[in-house]
Scaffold this motif. Structure first.
Motif, PDB file in Angstrom:
ATOM      1  N   GLY A 261       0.818  -1.371   0.262  1.00  0.00           N
ATOM      2  CA  GLY A 261       0.041   0.056  -0.154  1.00  0.00           C
ATOM      3  C   GLY A 261       0.699   1.368   0.156  1.00  0.00           C
ATOM      4  N   ARG A 262       2.127   1.002  -0.291  1.00  0.00           N
ATOM      5  CA  ARG A 262       3.023   2.207  -0.309  1.00  0.00           C
ATOM      6  C   ARG A 262       2.938   3.240  -1.542  1.00  0.00           C
ATOM      7  NH1 ARG A 262       7.786   2.634   2.618  1.00  0.00           N
ATOM      8  NH2 ARG A 262       7.714   1.741   4.432  1.00  0.00           N
ATOM      9  N   ALA A 263       2.641   2.222  -2.518  1.00  0.00           N
ATOM     10  CA  ALA A 263       2.734   3.062  -4.042  1.00  0.00           C
ATOM     11  C   ALA A 263       1.226   3.691  -4.496  1.00  0.00           C
ATOM     12  CB  ALA A 263       3.127   2.248  -5.138  1.00  0.00           C
ATOM     13  N   ALA A 264       0.662   4.197  -3.584  1.00  0.00           N
ATOM     14  CA  ALA A 264      -0.803   4.881  -3.950  1.00  0.00           C
ATOM     15  C   ALA A 264      -0.840   5.658  -5.160  1.00  0.00           C
ATOM     16  CB  ALA A 264      -1.343   5.479  -2.574  1.00  0.00           C
ATOM     17  N   ILE A 265      -1.322   5.334  -6.061  1.00  0.00           N
ATOM     18  CA  ILE A 265      -1.462   6.411  -7.298  1.00  0.00           C
ATOM     19  C   ILE A 265      -2.876   6.711  -7.443  1.00  0.00           C
ATOM     20  CG2 ILE A 265       0.467   5.867  -8.581  1.00  0.00           C
ATOM     21  CD1 ILE A 265      -1.253   4.009 -10.359  1.00  0.00           C
ATOM     22  N   ALA A 266      -3.141   8.076  -7.727  1.00  0.00           N
ATOM     23  CA  ALA A 266      -4.740   8.393  -7.777  1.00  0.00           C
ATOM     24  C   ALA A 266      -5.242   7.653  -8.779  1.00  0.00           C
ATOM     25  CB  ALA A 266      -4.435   9.824  -8.043  1.00  0.00           C
ATOM     26  N   GLU A 267      -6.581   7.100  -8.597  1.00  0.00           N
ATOM     27  CA  GLU A 267      -7.059   6.422  -9.705  1.00  0.00           C
ATOM     28  C   GLU A 267      -7.602   7.394 -10.639  1.00  0.00           C
ATOM     29  OE1 GLU A 267      -8.607   3.410 -11.989  1.00  0.00           O
ATOM     30  OE2 GLU A 267      -7.046   2.949 -10.467  1.00  0.00           O
ATOM     31  N   GLU A 268      -7.093   7.094 -11.808  1.00  0.00           N
ATOM     32  CA  GLU A 268      -7.901   8.363 -12.676  1.00  0.00           C
ATOM     33  C   GLU A 268      -9.108   7.606 -13.114  1.00  0.00           C
ATOM     34  OE1 GLU A 268      -4.981  10.441 -15.501  1.00  0.00           O
ATOM     35  OE2 GLU A 268      -4.413   8.246 -15.323  1.00  0.00           O
ATOM     36  N   PRO A 269     -10.246   8.745 -13.672  1.00  0.00           N
ATOM     37  CA  PRO A 269     -11.491   8.550 -13.995  1.00  0.00           C
ATOM     38  C   PRO A 269     -11.288   7.724 -15.122  1.00  0.00           C
ATOM     39  CG  PRO A 269     -11.086  10.916 -14.341  1.00  0.00           C
ATOM     40  CD  PRO A 269      -9.984  10.317 -13.614  1.00  0.00           C
ATOM     41  N   ARG A 270     -12.205   6.742 -15.438  1.00  0.00           N
ATOM     42  CA  ARG A 270     -12.210   5.939 -16.773  1.00  0.00           C
ATOM     43  C   ARG A 270     -13.414   5.845 -17.296  1.00  0.00           C
ATOM     44  NH1 ARG A 270     -10.417  -0.060 -15.724  1.00  0.00           N
ATOM     45  NH2 ARG A 270     -12.748  -0.397 -15.555  1.00  0.00           N
ATOM     46  N   ALA A 271     -13.515   6.043 -18.689  1.00  0.00           N
ATOM     47  CA  ALA A 271     -14.861   6.242 -19.497  1.00  0.00           C
ATOM     48  C   ALA A 271     -15.428   4.700 -19.372  1.00  0.00           C
ATOM     49  CB  ALA A 271     -14.391   6.597 -21.003  1.00  0.00           C
ATOM     50  N   SER A 272     -16.867   4.844 -19.405  1.00  0.00           N
ATOM     51  CA  SER A 272     -17.493   3.504 -19.374  1.00  0.00           C
ATOM     52  C   SER A 272     -17.081   2.735 -20.502  1.00  0.00           C
ATOM     53  CB  SER A 272     -18.864   3.842 -19.237  1.00  0.00           C
ATOM     54  OG  SER A 272     -19.387   4.768 -20.170  1.00  0.00           O
ATOM     55  N   ASP A 273     -16.938   3.260 -21.679  1.00  0.00           N
ATOM     56  CA  ASP A 273     -16.638   2.357 -23.017  1.00  0.00           C
ATOM     57  C   ASP A 273     -15.208   2.314 -23.100  1.00  0.00           C
ATOM     58  OD1 ASP A 273     -16.319   5.050 -23.506  1.00  0.00           O
ATOM     59  OD2 ASP A 273     -17.500   4.970 -25.413  1.00  0.00           O
ATOM     60  N   ALA A 274     -14.518   2.476 -22.256  1.00  0.00           N
ATOM     61  CA  ALA A 274     -12.934   2.467 -22.315  1.00  0.00           C
ATOM     62  C   ALA A 274     -12.538   1.242 -23.038  1.00  0.00           C
ATOM     63  CB  ALA A 274     -12.306   2.610 -21.074  1.00  0.00           C
TER      64      ALA A 274
END
Lengths: 122, 499
Positions: free
Chosen positions: A35-48
């Motif tokens: 859990g040290r490498a926390a990266i901000a989860e980017e938003p993802r398009a529903s149809d990615a």
């Protein structure tokens, strides 16, 4: 037999790089699991995934078509598929635009710059 | 004085009508791709490599230099009018630049960005001309061991400063090093990482990897993000200009931005992004009205836009004098030199002064052209922003396919490009920087050559790297860059927990 000093041989750098990659991969995995490498989860398009499929499919179609149907057709289909992946839904219009652009590019590069491209077999 | 004389000779080359035309082509292309998001200078130069191969090397580098500077000019237009940077070097400009545009002060924001870029470009190029001959004198003292140590500094600097974490930066670097090893070893003829594939014996082309990571990878990445609905371009009609009050608020940030950008570009600290952040923070701290920052302070546009252009001039110092690239674009330019059988470094200043000084002189001319292109014609360029995203990305990938397939007519290359695209997508989603891959791929094989040469000269003695003073100090710098930031963060965390 010619003796090559292992420091000068072709094996040293691949070994260093291999161990480096393995160690770094391990460190990244460890930091992620702990859990040290926390990266901000980017938003993802529903149809990615569907968009990715269109783009990769377009590249595949280009590879399949360029040597059989020619560059213009292959690149035109690629353009249409990528545009569809970015939400331009009208495939027919995408294809028309793509074919025109690919045609202009083909003429410029083949006749203007002397690049050797597979001809437009219509 | 020596530099002035050489520079005069360079102007003789650069003012040749044909080279003037190529310079114009370069800055025009640069502005164009700077404005268009999704296509940057590294990708453009990679795509142009096969086309420019037939040109004279001087013409090629005049074009490439123009593209690098032009991209920095053009990207501010997108940052200001659309709130997305055209290139990463203009990320900071979006903060205050776009606020200014929303308040109807877009012409002033564009003007301060363009004039600041020009001022920084001219001063930076002048410093490049003055500093380069001195670095060359120093570089002539370097032996293979010292070069290897210098490349270690570049590796560490690029990995630790370009990304969000050292670990991810190093991972990217090692991926690049591995890619660079593929193919036949130049010194022994042994095949490495080729897996018995004929196509891999020649190695993987840098163009294929750059286009895969930066064109295909970027398109895949953008496609996964939620699409912003509708056009958000702030309309602009007429030229970019500013009032006397805005001039007086801008000129100091321009000069400070230049002073920050040039040295940070010149030491292997990597790229144009870092200097813009430091410039922005500096301007905010020095401003009598810090509360305006984030709400349309002109200093927040003037400083960073000068800094990124000065950094471009700075990046050219180690590239031309030492043959060390510190950004993805510089790595591609190095590959271009290699394509002509030229090795940038101290010797190039002696063997091809026309090329080196012609390039430097053309950068002055290019900056002047860019000022003319970007001030009165700002409104015209802004129209490019109305190209719909699907067509823009379709067009970029069309050119990517053309560039990669057209060179060798190899479907294998198209496959490698696609694979690199998927790799690029994964790296972008996981916040792993891309530039260290390119730098590692180009610089890795060079580092290996220097390493073997050094060990050979020392007859197998590895201590050569620590007994030579130059090499030892460079290795210590690399070590400091590697563990310094970690210790610093730990010390700050400790101080924070005590307080």
């Amino acid at each position: 037999m010619r003796v090559v000093d292992p420091l000068l041989g072709p094996r040293l750098f691949p070994l260093v790089v291999m161990f480096g990659l393995t160690a770094l991969g391990g460190l990244v995995a460890w930091s992620a699991l702990s859990g040290r490498a926390a990266i901000a989860e980017e938003p993802r398009a529903s149809d990615a995934l569907r968009s990715i499929g269109w783009i990769l499919g377009g590249l595949l179609a280009f590879a399949a078509l360029v040597e059989t149907a020619g560059f213009v057709v292959g690149a035109g289909v690629l353009f249409a598929a990528v545009a569809r992946g970015f939400g331009a839904m009208r495939l027919g219009r995408n294809l028309a635009v793509g074919l025109v652009i690919a045609g202009i590019v083909f003429v410029c590069f083949v006749y203007g710059l002397g690049l050797n491209l597979p001809g437009p077999a219509f | 004085m020596e530099a002035l004389q050489s520079l005069a000779g360079g102007f003789g080359v650069a003012l040749n009508p044909v080279n003037l035309m190529w310079s114009f082509v370069g800055v025009l292309c640069g502005t164009l791709i700077g404005i268009l998001p999704g296509i940057g200078p590294a990708l453009t130069i990679a795509l142009l490599l096969p086309v420019t191969y037939k040109l004279d090397p001087v013409a090629s580098f005049v074009i490439f230099g123009g593209i690098y500077y032009g991209a920095m000019f053009g990207s501010s237009t997108t940052a200001i009018l659309v709130n997305t940077p055209g290139e990463t070097g203009s990320l900071v400009t979006t903060i205050d630049g776009h606020r200014m545009a929303r308040k109807g002060r877009a012409p002033a924001a564009l003007a301060t960005a363009a004039i600041g870029s020009f001022v920084a470009g001219v001063i930076g190029t002048a410093m490049l001309a003055l500093v380069a001959p001195e670095v060359v004198k120093l570089a002539l003292l370097f032996g293979p061991a010292d070069y290897f140590a210098l490349m270690c500094v570049a590796f560490v600097a690029v990995s630790s400063l370009l990304g969000s974490s050292l670990l991810r930066g190093l991972l990217a670097l090692f991926i690049g090093l591995a890619l660079g090893l593929v193919g036949i070893d130049q010194q022994t003829g042994a095949a490495r990482f080729a897996f018995g594939q004929l196509d891999l014996l020649d190695g993987i082309g840098i163009t294929v990897v750059v286009v895969g990571l930066f064109a295909v990878g970027e398109a895949l990445y953008q496609a996964t993000l939620p699409r912003a609905g509708g056009s958000t371009v702030t309309p602009l009609d007429g030229p970019a200009r500013m009032t006397a009050a805005e001039w007086s608020r801008s000129w100091k940030p321009w000069l400070r931005g230049t002073a920050i950008g040039f040295p940070l570009g010149a030491v292997p600290a990597g790229g144009t992004e870092l200097p813009t952040f430091i410039s922005y923070q500096t301007e905010k701290r020095l401003s009598p009205r810090p509360e305006e920052f984030g709400d349309g302070a002109i200093e927040g546009v003037a400083g960073p836009e000068a800094a990124n252009n000065a950094a471009v001039a700075g990046v050219l110092v180690p590239l031309l004098t030492l043959g060390i690239p510190t950004s993805a674009t510089a790595a591609i330019m190095l590959a271009a030199f290699q394509q002509y059988g030229l090795q940038p470094g101290p010797l190039l200043f002696g063997t091809r002064p026309d090329l080196v000084w012609g390039l430097i002189a053309s950068l002055f001319i290019g900056n002047a052209m860019l000022l003319v292109l970007n001030l009165p014609l700002a409104g015209l360029w802004a129209r490019l922003l109305y190209i719909p995203a699907p067509w823009l990305h379709g067009g970029i990938l069309l050119f990517a396919a053309l560039g990669v397939y057209g060179v060798n007519r190899s479907l294998f290359d198209v496959g490698v490009m696609t694979a690199c695209g998927v790799l690029g997508l994964i790296m972008r989603r996981l916040d792993v920087p891309l530039a260290p891959v390119i730098v590692g791929m180009i610089l890795g094989p060079m580092a290996e050559v220097q390493f073997r040469r050094a060990v050979q000269i020392a007859q197998g003695d590895l201590w050569v790297f620590v007994t030579r003073p130059i090499s030892l100090s460079l290795l210590l710098i690399a070590l400091a860059l590697l563990i310094g930031p970690v210790l610093w963060r730990r010390a700050r965390a400790n101080a924070g927990s005590k307080a």
